[in-house]
Design a protein around this motif. Structure first.
Motif, PDB file in Angstrom:
ATOM      1  N   VAL A  11      79.890  52.965  70.314  1.00  0.00           N
ATOM      2  CA  VAL A  11      79.722  52.364  68.998  1.00  0.00           C
ATOM      3  C   VAL A  11      81.115  52.097  68.433  1.00  0.00           C
ATOM      4  O   VAL A  11      81.941  53.006  68.348  1.00  0.00           O
ATOM      5  N   ILE A  12      81.372  50.846  68.047  1.00  0.00           N
ATOM      6  CA  ILE A  12      82.679  50.490  67.507  1.00  0.00           C
ATOM      7  C   ILE A  12      82.527  50.003  66.070  1.00  0.00           C
ATOM      8  O   ILE A  12      81.715  49.120  65.777  1.00  0.00           O
ATOM      9  N   ASP A  13      83.307  50.607  65.183  1.00  0.00           N
ATOM     10  CA  ASP A  13      83.338  50.242  63.770  1.00  0.00           C
ATOM     11  C   ASP A  13      84.257  49.025  63.611  1.00  0.00           C
ATOM     12  O   ASP A  13      85.446  49.096  63.934  1.00  0.00           O
ATOM     13  N   LEU A  14      83.711  47.929  63.104  1.00  0.00           N
ATOM     14  CA  LEU A  14      84.481  46.688  62.989  1.00  0.00           C
ATOM     15  C   LEU A  14      85.159  46.506  61.634  1.00  0.00           C
ATOM     16  O   LEU A  14      85.792  45.473  61.407  1.00  0.00           O
ATOM     17  N   SER A  15      85.064  47.483  60.752  1.00  0.00           N
ATOM     18  CA  SER A  15      85.496  47.263  59.370  1.00  0.00           C
ATOM     19  C   SER A  15      86.939  46.776  59.275  1.00  0.00           C
ATOM     20  O   SER A  15      87.241  45.850  58.504  1.00  0.00           O
ATOM     21  N   THR A  16      87.857  47.351  60.070  1.00  0.00           N
ATOM     22  CA  THR A  16      89.258  46.933  59.961  1.00  0.00           C
ATOM     23  C   THR A  16      89.549  45.626  60.698  1.00  0.00           C
ATOM     24  O   THR A  16      90.583  44.993  60.465  1.00  0.00           O
ATOM     25  N   LEU A  17      88.638  45.211  61.572  1.00  0.00           N
ATOM     26  CA  LEU A  17      88.738  43.868  62.155  1.00  0.00           C
ATOM     27  C   LEU A  17      88.271  42.844  61.141  1.00  0.00           C
ATOM     28  O   LEU A  17      88.896  41.787  60.959  1.00  0.00           O
ATOM     29  N   LEU A  36      78.331  47.118  74.014  1.00  0.00           N
ATOM     30  CA  LEU A  36      78.739  48.012  72.938  1.00  0.00           C
ATOM     31  C   LEU A  36      77.892  47.748  71.703  1.00  0.00           C
ATOM     32  O   LEU A  36      77.348  46.649  71.526  1.00  0.00           O
ATOM     33  N   TYR A  37      77.762  48.777  70.878  1.00  0.00           N
ATOM     34  CA  TYR A  37      77.188  48.618  69.549  1.00  0.00           C
ATOM     35  C   TYR A  37      78.333  48.342  68.581  1.00  0.00           C
ATOM     36  O   TYR A  37      79.424  48.909  68.724  1.00  0.00           O
ATOM     37  N   ILE A  38      78.088  47.470  67.594  1.00  0.00           N
ATOM     38  CA  ILE A  38      79.057  47.285  66.526  1.00  0.00           C
ATOM     39  C   ILE A  38      78.396  47.591  65.187  1.00  0.00           C
ATOM     40  O   ILE A  38      77.240  47.251  64.956  1.00  0.00           O
ATOM     41  N   VAL A  39      79.144  48.269  64.323  1.00  0.00           N
ATOM     42  CA  VAL A  39      78.671  48.583  62.974  1.00  0.00           C
ATOM     43  C   VAL A  39      79.728  48.125  61.971  1.00  0.00           C
ATOM     44  O   VAL A  39      80.863  47.815  62.347  1.00  0.00           O
ATOM     45  N   ASN A  40      79.343  48.072  60.706  1.00  0.00           N
ATOM     46  CA  ASN A  40      80.231  47.551  59.657  1.00  0.00           C
ATOM     47  C   ASN A  40      80.771  46.181  60.053  1.00  0.00           C
ATOM     48  O   ASN A  40      81.962  45.901  59.978  1.00  0.00           O
ATOM     49  N   THR A 100      68.851  57.254  77.032  1.00  0.00           N
ATOM     50  CA  THR A 100      70.205  57.643  76.639  1.00  0.00           C
ATOM     51  C   THR A 100      70.318  57.748  75.131  1.00  0.00           C
ATOM     52  O   THR A 100      69.504  57.229  74.376  1.00  0.00           O
ATOM     53  N   ASN A 101      71.388  58.432  74.706  1.00  0.00           N
ATOM     54  CA  ASN A 101      71.744  58.407  73.296  1.00  0.00           C
ATOM     55  C   ASN A 101      72.862  57.393  73.108  1.00  0.00           C
ATOM     56  O   ASN A 101      73.235  56.681  74.030  1.00  0.00           O
ATOM     57  N   PHE A 102      73.437  57.344  71.932  1.00  0.00           N
ATOM     58  CA  PHE A 102      74.424  56.310  71.644  1.00  0.00           C
ATOM     59  C   PHE A 102      75.784  56.592  72.270  1.00  0.00           C
ATOM     60  O   PHE A 102      76.688  55.788  72.158  1.00  0.00           O
ATOM     61  N   ASN A 103      75.940  57.739  72.930  1.00  0.00           N
ATOM     62  CA  ASN A 103      77.215  58.025  73.591  1.00  0.00           C
ATOM     63  C   ASN A 103      77.377  57.232  74.888  1.00  0.00           C
ATOM     64  O   ASN A 103      78.494  56.996  75.340  1.00  0.00           O
ATOM     65  N   GLU A 104      76.255  56.861  75.498  1.00  0.00           N
ATOM     66  CA  GLU A 104      76.307  56.152  76.768  1.00  0.00           C
ATOM     67  C   GLU A 104      76.831  54.727  76.578  1.00  0.00           C
ATOM     68  O   GLU A 104      77.563  54.215  77.406  1.00  0.00           O
ATOM     69  N   ILE A 105      76.424  54.088  75.484  1.00  0.00           N
ATOM     70  CA  ILE A 105      76.945  52.776  75.105  1.00  0.00           C
ATOM     71  C   ILE A 105      77.758  52.983  73.828  1.00  0.00           C
ATOM     72  O   ILE A 105      77.213  53.362  72.795  1.00  0.00           O
ATOM     73  N   PRO A 145      69.911  51.467  63.830  1.00  0.00           N
ATOM     74  CA  PRO A 145      69.820  50.770  62.545  1.00  0.00           C
ATOM     75  C   PRO A 145      71.180  50.260  62.060  1.00  0.00           C
ATOM     76  O   PRO A 145      72.192  50.953  62.149  1.00  0.00           O
ATOM     77  N   GLY A 146      71.185  49.023  61.570  1.00  0.00           N
ATOM     78  CA  GLY A 146      72.387  48.452  60.993  1.00  0.00           C
ATOM     79  C   GLY A 146      73.412  47.952  61.985  1.00  0.00           C
ATOM     80  O   GLY A 146      74.501  47.525  61.596  1.00  0.00           O
ATOM     81  N   SER A 147      73.068  47.967  63.268  1.00  0.00           N
ATOM     82  CA  SER A 147      74.039  47.589  64.298  1.00  0.00           C
ATOM     83  C   SER A 147      73.652  46.277  64.969  1.00  0.00           C
ATOM     84  O   SER A 147      72.522  45.805  64.858  1.00  0.00           O
ATOM     85  N   PHE A 148      74.617  45.708  65.668  1.00  0.00           N
ATOM     86  CA  PHE A 148      74.368  44.693  66.678  1.00  0.00           C
ATOM     87  C   PHE A 148      74.771  45.276  68.024  1.00  0.00           C
ATOM     88  O   PHE A 148      75.630  46.167  68.093  1.00  0.00           O
ATOM     89  N   ILE A 149      74.157  44.753  69.082  1.00  0.00           N
ATOM     90  CA  ILE A 149      74.645  45.031  70.430  1.00  0.00           C
ATOM     91  C   ILE A 149      75.414  43.801  70.895  1.00  0.00           C
ATOM     92  O   ILE A 149      74.942  42.673  70.734  1.00  0.00           O
ATOM     93  N   VAL A 150      76.591  44.021  71.440  1.00  0.00           N
ATOM     94  CA  VAL A 150      77.435  42.928  71.920  1.00  0.00           C
ATOM     95  C   VAL A 150      77.624  43.088  73.422  1.00  0.00           C
ATOM     96  O   VAL A 150      77.862  44.197  73.905  1.00  0.00           O
ATOM     97  N   ASN A 151      77.506  41.987  74.149  1.00  0.00           N
ATOM     98  CA  ASN A 151      77.857  42.017  75.571  1.00  0.00           C
ATOM     99  C   ASN A 151      78.591  40.743  75.952  1.00  0.00           C
ATOM    100  O   ASN A 151      78.401  39.690  75.347  1.00  0.00           O
ATOM    101  N   ILE A 152      79.449  40.858  76.934  1.00  0.00           N
ATOM    102  CA  ILE A 152      80.200  39.707  77.424  1.00  0.00           C
ATOM    103  C   ILE A 152      79.406  39.019  78.525  1.00  0.00           C
ATOM    104  O   ILE A 152      78.550  39.624  79.170  1.00  0.00           O
TER     105      ILE A 152
END
Length: 329
Positions: free
Chosen positions: A21-27, A50-54, A14-19, A239-246
């Motif tokens: 990507v959420i930008d956390l900068s404003t959180l 999900l992937y998280i960046v920033n 898959t590409n990154f559309n399947e999982i 690159p530069g991301s974390f993967i987060v799962n519940i």
């Protein structure tokens, strides 16, 4: 040597559309927590990964962790065995050798080695106590403790966002996390060749035991996630991301609104694979039961209350070879 993988272990590339990507900068900076919380809630309900960046975690620190991880696992086995988790008693921290933990024990032997640590405490109790650290690696302890602190801060932000996504106050779960169980794990997956079947892979299919997992992975890949249609998809490195799962606790707290997702690792890259999952739970005695916004007259609770630490320890007994030996003794 050629590699042949059993069809059961195949996954859709898959590409990154399947999982998402959420930008956390404003959180992270607090300027728009609600919109990030809404996005996280939607992903938890529909995918669970999900992937998280920033995300605000220092990149230089992450690079130091990666370097030290490789140095640690390159130590002679007899050096690593001095830190074996069996030596930590109820604290359950330290080195876990090949096949020392098997998360899908009815089907799979986990072809991996681990090192677990948490926040240092002098007093020993289940999941708490002193860390077993390699004294031969200068700077290892300091870097790993700093990384644990950064991951704990990031986890708190994400858990606050999950609270908001459920129509609860941002700090709703904090009262259950005054002294939470938290484990930072370092993982090494050797490459596999030849005939590869479900009986032995990097880590067998499983859901995570706790509340939240934040994973950094190297560029090698091998992580697979089971989507809501029951199909396995790849979760390639970004690159530069974390993967987060519940994990299982969130599934209980949300009365199955958010589902803990199955995942596994198969390393057929021909390279050594390293990853760095941080596991965040609740206090040992925290009661886990559906939150008020996830139950109603029409939708009753699907779970009886249980305690976080007791649940986690039961899962550890199912997975850890040395705990099974103690149980049967």
């Amino acid at each position: 040597m050629s590699t042949r993988v059993d069809s059961y272990l195949s996954a859709q590339e898959t590409n990154f559309n399947e999982i998402p990507v959420i930008d956390l900068s404003t959180l992270i900076d607090g300027t728009d927590i609600e919109s990030v919380a809404k996005k996280i809630g939607e992903v938890c309900e529909n995918i669970g990964f999900l992937y998280i960046v920033n995300h605000g975690v220092n990149e230089q620190l992450m690079e130091k962790v990666k370097n030290y991880t490789e140095i640690f696992f390159d130590l002679p086995l007899e050096e690593k065995q001095k830190l074996n988790i069996e030596r930590s008693g109820e604290t359950l921290r330290g080195y876990i050798p090949m096949f020392g933990e098997n998360v899908d024990p009815n089907h799979t032997q986990d072809f991996k080695e681990c090192f677990d640590y948490g926040q240092h405490e002098d007093k020993v109790s289940p999941f708490f106590g002193p860390n077993l650290m390699p004294e031969s690696i200068e700077g290892f302890k300091q870097v790993m403790e700093e990384y644990h602190s950064e991951m704990l801060a990031l986890a708190n932000k994400l858990i606050g966002a999950i609270s908001l996504s459920l129509g609860l106050p941002f700090d709703y779960f904090y009262k259950l996390q005054k002294k939470p169980i938290s484990i930072q794990r370092l993982l090494h997956y050797p490459p596999q060749t030849g005939e590869i079947s479900r009986e032995k892979i990097g880590i067998g299919e499983h859901t995570d035991y706790g509340f939240l997992t934040i994973l950094s992975q190297d560029e090698v890949g091998g992580l697979q996630v089971k989507n809501r249609d029951g199909n396995w998809i790849s979760a390639p490195p970004m690159p530069g991301s974390f993967i987060v799962n519940i994990g299982d606790l969130v599934q209980t707290y949300t009365n199955n609104k958010y589902i803990s997702t199955y995942h596994r690792v198969i390393n057929t890259s021909g390279k050594e694979r390293y990853s760095y999952p941080f596991f965040m739970d609740m206090d040992f005695d925290a009661v886990v039961e559906p939150v008020p916004t996830c139950v109603s007259d029409l939708e009753q609770s699907s779970y009886s209350p249980y305690k976080c630490g007791e649940h986690k320890f039961r899962r550890f007994v199912d997975s850890y070879a040395h705990l099974q030996i103690e149980k049967s003794a």
